[in-house]
Design a protein around this motif. Structure first.
Motif, short mmCIF file in Angstrom:
data_model
loop_
_atom_site.label_atom_id
_atom_site.label_comp_id
_atom_site.label_asym_id
_atom_site.label_seq_id
_atom_site.Cartn_x
_atom_site.Cartn_y
_atom_site.Cartn_z
N GLY A 174 0.82 -1.21 0.00
CA GLY A 174 0.00 0.00 0.00
C GLY A 174 0.85 1.25 0.00
N TYR A 175 1.91 1.24 0.80
CA TYR A 175 2.81 2.40 0.86
C TYR A 175 3.48 2.63 -0.49
CZ TYR A 175 6.57 5.40 2.72
OH TYR A 175 7.44 6.43 2.97
N LEU A 176 3.98 1.57 -1.10
CA LEU A 176 4.64 1.71 -2.41
C LEU A 176 3.67 2.20 -3.48
CD1 LEU A 176 6.87 -1.49 -2.24
CD2 LEU A 176 7.70 0.89 -2.31
N LEU A 177 2.44 1.75 -3.42
CA LEU A 177 1.43 2.21 -4.39
C LEU A 177 1.12 3.69 -4.18
CD1 LEU A 177 -0.95 -0.87 -4.53
CD2 LEU A 177 0.60 -0.09 -6.33
N ARG A 178 1.12 4.14 -2.91
CA ARG A 178 0.91 5.57 -2.65
C ARG A 178 2.10 6.39 -3.13
NH1 ARG A 178 -1.59 3.35 1.71
NH2 ARG A 178 0.21 3.52 3.10
N ILE A 179 3.30 5.84 -2.97
CA ILE A 179 4.49 6.52 -3.50
C ILE A 179 4.38 6.64 -5.01
CG2 ILE A 179 6.99 6.30 -3.87
CD1 ILE A 179 7.14 4.98 -1.07
N ALA A 180 3.92 5.57 -5.67
CA ALA A 180 3.76 5.59 -7.13
C ALA A 180 2.74 6.63 -7.55
CB ALA A 180 3.36 4.20 -7.64
N GLN A 181 1.64 6.72 -6.83
CA GLN A 181 0.61 7.72 -7.15
C GLN A 181 1.17 9.12 -6.96
OE1 GLN A 181 -2.43 7.31 -8.47
NE2 GLN A 181 -2.64 9.54 -8.52
N ASN A 182 1.86 9.34 -5.85
CA ASN A 182 2.47 10.64 -5.59
C ASN A 182 3.50 10.98 -6.66
OD1 ASN A 182 2.99 12.91 -3.52
ND2 ASN A 182 5.03 12.08 -3.86
N ALA A 183 4.25 9.98 -7.10
CA ALA A 183 5.27 10.20 -8.13
C ALA A 183 4.65 10.66 -9.44
CB ALA A 183 6.08 8.92 -8.34
N ARG A 184 3.48 10.13 -9.77
CA ARG A 184 2.80 10.55 -11.01
C ARG A 184 2.21 11.95 -10.85
NH1 ARG A 184 1.23 5.12 -10.88
NH2 ARG A 184 -0.97 5.48 -10.54
N LEU A 212 -1.98 2.72 -20.42
CA LEU A 212 -0.78 2.29 -19.70
C LEU A 212 -0.84 2.74 -18.25
CD1 LEU A 212 2.19 1.25 -19.52
CD2 LEU A 212 2.88 3.51 -20.36
N ASP A 213 -1.23 3.98 -18.02
CA ASP A 213 -1.30 4.53 -16.67
C ASP A 213 -2.29 3.73 -15.82
OD1 ASP A 213 -0.16 6.49 -15.01
OD2 ASP A 213 -2.01 7.66 -15.08
N ASN A 214 -3.41 3.35 -16.42
CA ASN A 214 -4.40 2.56 -15.69
C ASN A 214 -3.85 1.18 -15.32
OD1 ASN A 214 -6.35 4.57 -15.77
ND2 ASN A 214 -7.19 3.86 -17.71
N GLN A 215 -2.95 0.67 -16.14
CA GLN A 215 -2.41 -0.67 -15.91
C GLN A 215 -1.21 -0.69 -14.98
OE1 GLN A 215 -3.73 -3.46 -16.85
NE2 GLN A 215 -2.09 -4.81 -16.17
N PHE A 216 -0.53 0.44 -14.84
CA PHE A 216 0.76 0.43 -14.15
C PHE A 216 0.68 -0.07 -12.72
CE2 PHE A 216 4.09 2.41 -11.56
CZ PHE A 216 5.21 1.89 -12.19
N ASP A 217 -0.28 0.41 -11.95
CA ASP A 217 -0.37 -0.02 -10.56
C ASP A 217 -0.61 -1.51 -10.43
OD1 ASP A 217 0.20 2.47 -9.57
OD2 ASP A 217 -1.85 2.97 -9.01
N ASN A 218 -1.42 -2.07 -11.34
CA ASN A 218 -1.65 -3.52 -11.31
C ASN A 218 -0.35 -4.28 -11.53
OD1 ASN A 218 -4.40 -3.22 -10.89
ND2 ASN A 218 -4.88 -3.23 -13.07
N GLN A 219 0.41 -3.83 -12.53
CA GLN A 219 1.68 -4.49 -12.82
C GLN A 219 2.67 -4.31 -11.67
OE1 GLN A 219 2.51 -6.35 -15.35
NE2 GLN A 219 0.98 -5.96 -16.93
N LEU A 220 2.68 -3.10 -11.10
CA LEU A 220 3.58 -2.82 -9.98
C LEU A 220 3.25 -3.73 -8.79
CD1 LEU A 220 5.82 -1.12 -8.65
CD2 LEU A 220 4.05 0.52 -7.98
#
Length: 199
Positions: free
Chosen positions: A82-92, A178-186
């Motif tokens: 969850g933390y890494l996914l929030r970092i990814a969202q913040n990064a975008r 791609l953006d919609n798919q990135f979190d799933n792949q991550l």
């Protein structure tokens, strides 16, 4: 209302992200803000101190993301993911921050021996701690855990800063897909890396 200091840090953050530590002068920051060089120096003292404050602020922001982990999450893997996914969202949302962090890793070789405070150290140590809270990672050496964390952050950072180029190559529609798919792949990548712990 945003304080003068915060406006200075925001502008400096943008410039350092675009040009790196060596590509930004106090004069450039002051010119962008319509201030004199002396006025900017009164706030921060030197370019090095200004840069340190910018990194400190980014590190604090990243730290607040871990605080958003629900206290009810007892599964350490879910908490880390969850933390890494929030970092990814913040990064975008704030790609310049990731650009600056990547520049810090790339441009820091000449300053590495004289840097007195590593503001990103606590952020990286927290991620290592979260990874080692997972049962089969608890006895992993820190360097093994850090290698895994750096892979996660590398994927997040590279994707965040690649947005404009990917849009240019593939177009907005393809990038949105791609953006919609990135979190799933991550998430799948994180899960696989955690399951196959390195040695």
């Amino acid at each position: 209302m945003t304080s003068t200091r915060e406006r200075l840090l925001t502008e400096a953050e943008r410039l350092f992200a675009e040009r790196g530590f060596y590509g930004v002068s106090i004069a450039a920051v002051s010119t962008e803000l319509g201030l004199t060089k002396q006025a900017l120096l009164r706030h921060f003292g030197s370019k090095e101190k200004l840069y340190a404050e910018v990194l400190k602020r980014i590190s604090a922001r990243l730290g607040t993301l871990v605080a958003k982990t629900d206290n009810d999450i007892t599964n350490p893997q879910q908490a880390l993911t969850g933390y890494l996914l929030r970092i990814a969202q913040n990064a975008r949302e704030e790609p310049h921050q990731m650009s600056l962090l990547m520049r810090e890793l790339l441009d820091n070789q000449e300053r590495a021996d004289i840097v007195q405070s590593w503001f990103l150290g606590s952020f990286l140590r927290e991620l290592i701690k979260m990874l080692k809270a997972i049962d089969h990672w608890s006895d992993a050496p820190d360097h093994v855990a850090l290698a895994t964390i750096m892979q996660f952050l590398g994927a997040i950072s590279y994707y965040a800063v690649s947005g404009p180029t990917l849009k240019g190559i593939f177009g907005n529609d393809a990038y949105s897909a791609l953006d919609n798919q990135f979190d799933n792949q991550l998430e799948q990548f994180i899960s696989a890396a955690i399951a196959s712990r390195g040695s």
